[in-house]
Design a protein around this motif. Structure first.
Motif, PDB file in Angstrom:
ATOM      1  N   ALA A 105       0.809  -1.220   0.000  1.00 53.32           N
ATOM      2  CA  ALA A 105       0.000   0.000   0.000  1.00 53.32           C
ATOM      3  C   ALA A 105       0.842   1.271   0.000  1.00 53.32           C
ATOM      4  O   ALA A 105       0.343   2.348  -0.355  1.00 53.32           O
ATOM      5  CB  ALA A 105      -0.938   0.002   1.203  1.00 53.32           C
ATOM      6  N   ASP A 106       2.111   1.162   0.370  1.00 54.38           N
ATOM      7  CA  ASP A 106       2.977   2.341   0.368  1.00 54.38           C
ATOM      8  C   ASP A 106       3.167   2.900  -1.039  1.00 54.38           C
ATOM      9  O   ASP A 106       3.544   4.066  -1.203  1.00 54.38           O
ATOM     10  CB  ASP A 106       4.340   2.006   0.984  1.00 54.38           C
ATOM     11  CG  ASP A 106       4.248   1.728   2.475  1.00 54.38           C
ATOM     12  OD1 ASP A 106       3.271   2.187   3.094  1.00 54.38           O
ATOM     13  OD2 ASP A 106       5.137   1.042   3.014  1.00 54.38           O
ATOM     14  N   ASP A 107       2.913   2.069  -2.044  1.00 61.00           N
ATOM     15  CA  ASP A 107       3.051   2.504  -3.428  1.00 61.00           C
ATOM     16  C   ASP A 107       1.703   2.872  -4.040  1.00 61.00           C
ATOM     17  O   ASP A 107       1.557   2.909  -5.271  1.00 61.00           O
ATOM     18  CB  ASP A 107       3.712   1.412  -4.276  1.00 61.00           C
ATOM     19  CG  ASP A 107       5.215   1.369  -4.066  1.00 61.00           C
ATOM     20  OD1 ASP A 107       5.780   2.385  -3.612  1.00 61.00           O
ATOM     21  OD2 ASP A 107       5.832   0.325  -4.346  1.00 61.00           O
ATOM     22  N   ALA A 108       0.723   3.146  -3.201  1.00 60.76           N
ATOM     23  CA  ALA A 108      -0.600   3.558  -3.681  1.00 60.76           C
ATOM     24  C   ALA A 108      -0.985   4.884  -3.031  1.00 60.76           C
ATOM     25  O   ALA A 108      -0.556   5.204  -1.928  1.00 60.76           O
ATOM     26  CB  ALA A 108      -1.644   2.495  -3.357  1.00 60.76           C
ATOM     27  N   ARG A 109      -1.803   5.654  -3.733  1.00 62.92           N
ATOM     28  CA  ARG A 109      -2.306   6.908  -3.202  1.00 62.92           C
ATOM     29  C   ARG A 109      -3.806   7.031  -3.499  1.00 62.92           C
ATOM     30  O   ARG A 109      -4.254   6.716  -4.598  1.00 62.92           O
ATOM     31  CB  ARG A 109      -1.574   8.112  -3.820  1.00 62.92           C
ATOM     32  CG  ARG A 109      -0.129   8.261  -3.391  1.00 62.92           C
ATOM     33  CD  ARG A 109       0.009   8.604  -1.920  1.00 62.92           C
ATOM     34  NE  ARG A 109       1.401   8.746  -1.500  1.00 62.92           N
ATOM     35  CZ  ARG A 109       2.160   7.747  -1.056  1.00 62.92           C
ATOM     36  NH1 ARG A 109       1.656   6.513  -1.004  1.00 62.92           N
ATOM     37  NH2 ARG A 109       3.402   7.949  -0.686  1.00 62.92           N
ATOM     38  N   ILE A 110      -4.537   7.497  -2.487  1.00 65.05           N
ATOM     39  CA  ILE A 110      -5.959   7.785  -2.645  1.00 65.05           C
ATOM     40  C   ILE A 110      -6.082   9.281  -2.925  1.00 65.05           C
ATOM     41  O   ILE A 110      -5.644  10.101  -2.108  1.00 65.05           O
ATOM     42  CB  ILE A 110      -6.743   7.443  -1.364  1.00 65.05           C
ATOM     43  CG1 ILE A 110      -6.594   5.968  -1.011  1.00 65.05           C
ATOM     44  CG2 ILE A 110      -8.216   7.812  -1.520  1.00 65.05           C
ATOM     45  CD1 ILE A 110      -7.059   5.623   0.405  1.00 65.05           C
ATOM     46  N   LEU A 111      -6.641   9.655  -4.051  1.00 68.18           N
ATOM     47  CA  LEU A 111      -6.832  11.062  -4.377  1.00 68.18           C
ATOM     48  C   LEU A 111      -8.312  11.396  -4.233  1.00 68.18           C
ATOM     49  O   LEU A 111      -9.150  10.918  -4.997  1.00 68.18           O
ATOM     50  CB  LEU A 111      -6.355  11.361  -5.810  1.00 68.18           C
ATOM     51  CG  LEU A 111      -4.882  11.073  -6.120  1.00 68.18           C
ATOM     52  CD1 LEU A 111      -4.524  11.587  -7.500  1.00 68.18           C
ATOM     53  CD2 LEU A 111      -3.958  11.681  -5.063  1.00 68.18           C
ATOM     54  N   ALA A 131      -7.829  11.762   8.584  1.00 69.07           N
ATOM     55  CA  ALA A 131      -8.569  11.061   9.627  1.00 69.07           C
ATOM     56  C   ALA A 131      -8.878   9.629   9.184  1.00 69.07           C
ATOM     57  O   ALA A 131      -9.160   8.767  10.009  1.00 69.07           O
ATOM     58  CB  ALA A 131      -9.863  11.801   9.943  1.00 69.07           C
ATOM     59  N   PHE A 132      -8.778   9.391   7.857  1.00 68.44           N
ATOM     60  CA  PHE A 132      -9.064   8.066   7.325  1.00 68.44           C
ATOM     61  C   PHE A 132      -7.789   7.278   7.006  1.00 68.44           C
ATOM     62  O   PHE A 132      -7.640   6.137   7.432  1.00 68.44           O
ATOM     63  CB  PHE A 132      -9.932   8.180   6.065  1.00 68.44           C
ATOM     64  CG  PHE A 132     -11.330   8.641   6.337  1.00 68.44           C
ATOM     65  CD1 PHE A 132     -12.307   7.746   6.741  1.00 68.44           C
ATOM     66  CD2 PHE A 132     -11.670   9.982   6.202  1.00 68.44           C
ATOM     67  CE1 PHE A 132     -13.608   8.168   7.001  1.00 68.44           C
ATOM     68  CE2 PHE A 132     -12.962  10.418   6.467  1.00 68.44           C
ATOM     69  CZ  PHE A 132     -13.932   9.503   6.874  1.00 68.44           C
ATOM     70  N   ASP A 133      -6.885   7.890   6.252  1.00 70.60           N
ATOM     71  CA  ASP A 133      -5.683   7.152   5.859  1.00 70.60           C
ATOM     72  C   ASP A 133      -4.553   8.120   5.520  1.00 70.60           C
ATOM     73  O   ASP A 133      -4.784   9.135   4.843  1.00 70.60           O
ATOM     74  CB  ASP A 133      -5.984   6.268   4.640  1.00 70.60           C
ATOM     75  CG  ASP A 133      -4.896   5.235   4.392  1.00 70.60           C
ATOM     76  OD1 ASP A 133      -5.057   4.088   4.844  1.00 70.60           O
ATOM     77  OD2 ASP A 133      -3.871   5.567   3.762  1.00 70.60           O
ATOM     78  N   PRO A 134      -3.328   7.844   5.968  1.00 70.39           N
ATOM     79  CA  PRO A 134      -2.197   8.737   5.700  1.00 70.39           C
ATOM     80  C   PRO A 134      -1.776   8.749   4.236  1.00 70.39           C
ATOM     81  O   PRO A 134      -1.039   9.636   3.811  1.00 70.39           O
ATOM     82  CB  PRO A 134      -1.084   8.171   6.594  1.00 70.39           C
ATOM     83  CG  PRO A 134      -1.446   6.726   6.770  1.00 70.39           C
ATOM     84  CD  PRO A 134      -2.935   6.703   6.831  1.00 70.39           C
ATOM     85  N   ARG A 135      -2.262   7.770   3.464  1.00 69.17           N
ATOM     86  CA  ARG A 135      -1.922   7.732   2.036  1.00 69.17           C
ATOM     87  C   ARG A 135      -2.975   8.422   1.188  1.00 69.17           C
ATOM     88  O   ARG A 135      -2.929   8.366  -0.037  1.00 69.17           O
ATOM     89  CB  ARG A 135      -1.741   6.282   1.579  1.00 69.17           C
ATOM     90  CG  ARG A 135      -0.458   5.644   2.127  1.00 69.17           C
ATOM     91  CD  ARG A 135      -0.584   4.160   2.322  1.00 69.17           C
ATOM     92  NE  ARG A 135      -1.600   3.844   3.316  1.00 69.17           N
ATOM     93  CZ  ARG A 135      -1.585   2.752   4.079  1.00 69.17           C
ATOM     94  NH1 ARG A 135      -0.598   1.895   3.978  1.00 69.17           N
ATOM     95  NH2 ARG A 135      -2.565   2.523   4.933  1.00 69.17           N
TER      96      ARG A 135
END
Length: 210
Positions: A105-111, A131-135
């Motif tokens: 998951a470190d290689d994924a980003r939520i935009l 508040a949901f995810d650092p990524r």
């Protein structure tokens, strides 16, 4: 002697069949290693949607573009921080999906792109997505920029009129767009897709080296 001869064609056919099966398995493995036909569970939109391309303001107040996320798999989602249900539920589910992926998951980003830029400042977006995810990265911009990006990916939203109390809702599409490390649109996830399918396909996307 005659009995042995009668069994020979059968044994030969069995050996040939086994060889063909092994060759087929090897070919399939090679195709997977090359990033060719994947067993996607989500809707495959490869070649049917444009690359990840935008110019917006992130939740740190910095101008960013789609190219800034090259090398990462991207999950693009349109919503807003005052959303009463769909947005918090989706972001919570994406967080769980990221946890299930582990180090990948470190290689994924939520935009998370705001469809309510009037209320969603970078500061508000930052507090909300983290508040949901650092990524997760919050993105906002002018109304024109947001509308253009939504149109680019065939997403729709409609804002209720503001009656002056700054309290209104925005109806919006709930699809999640998945892009590979090169910014190519690859998959589309909807609320109808089980989380297992998202985790499965995102894992394949992340394991595929560009």
């Amino acid at each position: 002697m005659n009995s042995a001869d009668s069994r020979t064609p059968f044994h030969r056919s069995a050996r040939i069949l086994l060889l063909l099966v092994l060759l087929a398995a090897g070919a399939l493995l090679t195709a997977c290693n090359r990033g060719e036909p994947m067993a996607w569970r989500l809707t495959n939109v490869t070649g049917h949607m444009p690359d990840l391309d935008f110019k917006l303001t992130d939740d740190q107040g910095k101008t960013v573009t789609g190219k800034d996320f090259r090398g990462k798999a991207v999950l693009l989602f349109f919503g807003y921080t005052h959303c009463p249900d769909v947005c918090p539920l989706t972001l919570a589910q994406l967080h769980v999906a990221m946890q299930r992926l582990g180090p990948l998951a470190d290689d994924a980003r939520i935009l998370f792109v705001s469809v309510d830029p009037a209320r969603d400042t970078p500061e508000i977006m930052h507090a909300y997505v983290n508040a949901f995810d650092p990524r997760a990265v919050g993105l906002t911009g002018t109304s024109g920029d947001i509308e253009a990006l939504a149109k680019r990916y065939r997403s729709a939203f409609t804002r209720e009129p503001d009656k002056g109390d700054n309290n209104y809702n925005v109806s919006h599409s709930s699809a999640i767009y998945l892009f590979d490390r090169n910014g190519k649109a690859r998959l589309l996830s909807t609320p109808a897709n089980p989380q297992d399918d998202l985790v499965h396909d995102l894992s394949l996307l992340l394991e595929t080296k560009s």
